[in-house]
Structures are given as C-alpha cells and as structure tokens.
Design an enzyme around this catalytic site. Structure first.
Site, PDB file in Angstrom:
ATOM      1  N   ASP A  32      28.277 -67.206   9.373  1.00 18.49           N
ATOM      2  CA  ASP A  32      28.138 -66.866  10.787  1.00 18.49           C
ATOM      3  C   ASP A  32      29.022 -67.754  11.677  1.00 18.49           C
ATOM      4  O   ASP A  32      28.918 -68.987  11.650  1.00 18.49           O
ATOM      5  CB  ASP A  32      26.662 -67.012  11.205  1.00 18.49           C
ATOM      6  CG  ASP A  32      25.754 -66.097  10.401  1.00 18.49           C
ATOM      7  OD1 ASP A  32      26.203 -65.554   9.378  1.00 18.49           O
ATOM      8  OD2 ASP A  32      24.588 -65.929  10.806  1.00 18.49           O
ATOM      9  N   HIS A  75      23.771 -72.406   6.890  1.00 19.79           N
ATOM     10  CA  HIS A  75      23.082 -72.886   8.094  1.00 19.79           C
ATOM     11  C   HIS A  75      21.624 -72.460   8.011  1.00 19.79           C
ATOM     12  O   HIS A  75      21.240 -71.694   7.132  1.00 19.79           O
ATOM     13  CB  HIS A  75      23.760 -72.384   9.363  1.00 19.79           C
ATOM     14  CG  HIS A  75      23.704 -70.903   9.589  1.00 19.79           C
ATOM     15  ND1 HIS A  75      24.204 -69.988   8.686  1.00 19.79           N
ATOM     16  CD2 HIS A  75      23.216 -70.160  10.628  1.00 19.79           C
ATOM     17  CE1 HIS A  75      24.040 -68.763   9.168  1.00 19.79           C
ATOM     18  NE2 HIS A  75      23.435 -68.832  10.328  1.00 19.79           N
ATOM     19  N   ASP A 110      17.729 -65.821   8.331  1.00 14.62           N
ATOM     20  CA  ASP A 110      18.302 -64.797   7.442  1.00 14.62           C
ATOM     21  C   ASP A 110      19.123 -65.412   6.308  1.00 14.62           C
ATOM     22  O   ASP A 110      19.535 -64.717   5.382  1.00 14.62           O
ATOM     23  CB  ASP A 110      19.137 -63.765   8.228  1.00 14.62           C
ATOM     24  CG  ASP A 110      20.195 -64.367   9.118  1.00 14.62           C
ATOM     25  OD1 ASP A 110      19.948 -65.436   9.703  1.00 14.62           O
ATOM     26  OD2 ASP A 110      21.292 -63.777   9.230  1.00 14.62           O
ATOM     27  N   HIS A 111      19.325 -66.749   6.367  1.00 14.68           N
ATOM     28  CA  HIS A 111      20.068 -67.440   5.306  1.00 14.68           C
ATOM     29  C   HIS A 111      19.188 -68.409   4.506  1.00 14.68           C
ATOM     30  O   HIS A 111      19.648 -68.975   3.517  1.00 14.68           O
ATOM     31  CB  HIS A 111      21.258 -68.195   5.909  1.00 14.68           C
ATOM     32  CG  HIS A 111      22.198 -67.286   6.629  1.00 14.68           C
ATOM     33  ND1 HIS A 111      23.403 -66.886   6.098  1.00 14.68           N
ATOM     34  CD2 HIS A 111      22.088 -66.648   7.818  1.00 14.68           C
ATOM     35  CE1 HIS A 111      23.992 -66.049   6.941  1.00 14.68           C
ATOM     36  NE2 HIS A 111      23.213 -65.891   7.989  1.00 14.68           N
ATOM     37  N   HIS A 134      19.570 -70.704  10.005  1.00 15.35           N
ATOM     38  CA  HIS A 134      18.966 -69.481  10.538  1.00 15.35           C
ATOM     39  C   HIS A 134      18.190 -68.804   9.410  1.00 15.35           C
ATOM     40  O   HIS A 134      18.598 -68.845   8.241  1.00 15.35           O
ATOM     41  CB  HIS A 134      20.042 -68.541  11.101  1.00 15.35           C
ATOM     42  CG  HIS A 134      20.432 -68.878  12.506  1.00 15.35           C
ATOM     43  ND1 HIS A 134      21.660 -68.575  13.043  1.00 15.35           N
ATOM     44  CD2 HIS A 134      19.728 -69.509  13.490  1.00 15.35           C
ATOM     45  CE1 HIS A 134      21.695 -68.994  14.297  1.00 15.35           C
ATOM     46  NE2 HIS A 134      20.550 -69.570  14.588  1.00 15.35           N
ATOM     47  N   HIS A 191      26.942 -59.158   5.845  1.00 16.05           N
ATOM     48  CA  HIS A 191      26.185 -59.600   7.018  1.00 16.05           C
ATOM     49  C   HIS A 191      26.314 -58.576   8.158  1.00 16.05           C
ATOM     50  O   HIS A 191      26.666 -58.904   9.282  1.00 16.05           O
ATOM     51  CB  HIS A 191      26.691 -60.995   7.441  1.00 16.05           C
ATOM     52  CG  HIS A 191      25.768 -61.739   8.367  1.00 16.05           C
ATOM     53  ND1 HIS A 191      25.796 -61.579   9.727  1.00 16.05           N
ATOM     54  CD2 HIS A 191      24.816 -62.675   8.130  1.00 16.05           C
ATOM     55  CE1 HIS A 191      24.904 -62.378  10.281  1.00 16.05           C
ATOM     56  NE2 HIS A 191      24.294 -63.050   9.338  1.00 16.05           N
ATOM     57  N   HIS A 200      29.113 -71.661  15.369  1.00 13.09           N
ATOM     58  CA  HIS A 200      27.980 -70.748  15.516  1.00 13.09           C
ATOM     59  C   HIS A 200      26.993 -71.427  16.467  1.00 13.09           C
ATOM     60  O   HIS A 200      27.291 -72.491  16.998  1.00 13.09           O
ATOM     61  CB  HIS A 200      27.400 -70.520  14.101  1.00 13.09           C
ATOM     62  CG  HIS A 200      26.423 -69.398  13.996  1.00 13.09           C
ATOM     63  ND1 HIS A 200      26.553 -68.206  14.644  1.00 13.09           N
ATOM     64  CD2 HIS A 200      25.267 -69.292  13.258  1.00 13.09           C
ATOM     65  CE1 HIS A 200      25.538 -67.418  14.315  1.00 13.09           C
ATOM     66  NE2 HIS A 200      24.745 -68.059  13.496  1.00 13.09           N
TER      67      HIS A 200
END
Ligand SMILES: [Zn+2]
Ligand SMILES: [Zn+2]
Length: 299
Positions: A208, A62, A66-67, A64, A266, A140
C-alpha cells in the site's frame, strides 16, 4: 532452480466472495516466506496444501488489518505444531508493540519461539547463500515497507569450454565454480572464459502506497513486479485520499523500471471482474496480469 509464488488473497480492505485479504506465499526450494497475513490466510493455505510448518519467515508490510488480521489465528495454529525452529518475523517500526498488544488481546498459549525484528532503515535485512531481501519504505498512512527478493547470481561452468581442454578433474572444476583461475596441463585457464554468471531472479513487492520514488526503487530491473492496484486511474482522487496506487500508476512504475512482468493485486471490492483494472494498467504496460486467489506463478 525453480521457485513459486502463491497468491492467497488479493482484495484490499474489504474481502469479497472471490478475493480474500492479502497474503502471498513464496516457496524457494522448500524455504517458505509468507508476505502479509490478512484475515483467513491460514484457511486459504489449506485450499492449496500449504502447511503452517512450511512457513520459515513472515514478512509484514504494515499493520492495517487487511494485511495482519490473520496473524493471531495462524500463530495459534503454528504454536500447536511440533515446531522446534524459531519463527522469524520482520515488519516495520512498531511491529514488536503490535505483537505485544495482539498477544494480550486473548488467551494465547505460545509454545514456539518467535524472533521478531523491526526494520528501521531501508536496505538489506536478510542474506544467505541462496537469496537476499531488501526493504524500502513506501508512503502510506502508516509505516509501510515494500520489499525486493533477489536470488543470488550463480556461476556456471561453461561445459563446451572445459570439454575442449579436457578438464574433468572435480577439485579443479570446483575452483572454477568458486571463481578462481586454474592451471591445467601447463595452461592458465581463466575463470571468466571457463564459467558464466547466471543472474538471479528478482521479485519486487509494492504494497500500500501512493506513487513515489520508493516504487521505482522496488521495481528496478525485477523479473516480476507485484503491485497493489486498488483503483483505476479514473478514481485517482480516491487513490490519493486513501494513499493507494491506481493500476495505471503501477503500470507506469513497471514501464519506467525495466520490469519483465507486472502482477496486480489488492483490488477494491467495487471491481466485480478484473478487466477495468487490467485495461487501465495495460494502457502503459502490456505484460500485465491481475492476480486472483490461488494464482500460482512458477519462476
Ligand atoms: Zn491494504
Ligand atoms: Zn494499508
């Protein structure tokens, strides 16, 4: 065949001194798949000698940060290599638009071919002679996919059986290997007696999400389940609020679905060591470890 997984980052939204943003590199017999690419992943790769040229495919869970924040830097580096093969990229709905925005955000002189595909429904999206990949939509705050990597089953010759009948002929053994019955010295040799099926290894990736049915689908019968575990169960209210899993829920998913080994990743920055997270999951599933940056698992 041996293949391996390298954890390049194991934090959640905020990286720490010890934990980088998310990224996992799967090396399957020289074929490289990068799952997610948080900030700094290309430098993490350097620490473990994974070269950008080893990446054949990038699979995004996805969008976000942090990914995905590491994608521009990594792609800029790959673009400056001698790469001639297209780079395959898969991600959830919206992936093409995000790439467009990303390339417009700074000067990016792309010299490589990118094959970007959005996965819009659950199920198989890659199949070749060695493995296949499935995507399953998680729950999510933005469109998010979990994945299953499944090695194809392999038929192996039962050496004791064929030796007993003195079958040494290459083409005949080849026929058995490809699943055909044969005739040898007037005797019918059945493929089910002369060969056996070795089940392929399965790896599940739960990124997530809240605890949902998709988690069970991803985890079903896998050898290794990699799952996010942002919080312990004492912070279940936070997990629900931010749509994440607790370690105990990851353990529960593993225990309900015939999983062999659970690897948690994570983690929230609040956990200074991994013992709380580990104990929380082990209340329900014993064969659990907590990933750390540069952890390498051979399969
Ligand atoms: Zn995340
Ligand atoms: Zn997220």
């Amino acid at each position: 065949m041996i293949f391996d997984l390298t954890f390049l980052g194991t934090s959640c939204m905020v990286p720490t001194k010890d934990r980088n943003h998310s990224g996992i590199f799967l090396n399957y017999n020289g074929y490289g798949i990068l799952f997610d690419c948080g900030e700094n992943i290309q430098r993490q790769m350097k620490f473990v000698n994974i070269k950008p040229s080893q990446i054949d495919m990038i699979i995004i869970s996805h969008w976000h940060g942090d990914h995905t924040l590491g994608l521009p830097g990594l792609l800029q580096t790959i673009s400056n290599t001698q790469r001639t093969q297209p780079l395959k990229i898969f991600g959830p709905k919206g992936t093409k638009k995000y790439f467009e925005h990303m390339f417009n955000a700074f000067v990016f002189d792309n010299k490589i071919e990118l094959e970007i595909k959005e996965i819009i429904k659950d199920g198989l999206f890659i199949k070749n002679s060695d493995f296949y990949l499935e995507a399953i939509e998680l729950e999510h705050s933005v469109p998010t996919l979990g994945y299953r990597f499944i090695q194809n089953d392999k038929r192996k010759i039962n050496k004791t059986y064929v030796t007993k009948y003195g079958i040494q002929d290459g083409p005949l053994l080849g026929k058995l290997q490809s699943g055909e019955n044969i005739e040898f010295n007037g005797k019918k040799i059945k493929v089910k007696d002369a060969t056996k099926i070795i089940s392929g290894k399965k790896i599940g990736f739960i990124w997530d999400t809240v605890y949902c049915e998709a988690c069970n689908k991803i985890a079903q019968d896998v050898d290794i389940l990699i799952s996010e575990a942002t919080y312990t169960h004492s912070l279940k209210h936070k997990a629900d609020e931010f749509k994440h899993l607790t370690a105990q829920e990851a353990g529960q998913t593993a225990s309900l679905n015939n999983v062999d080994k659970l690897i948690l990743t994570h983690l929230s920055q609040r956990y200074k060591n991994d013992s709380e997270i580990l104990e929380d999951a082990q209340k329900v599933f014993d064969n659990t470890i907590v990933a750390y940056d540069f952890l390498k698992i051979k399969i």
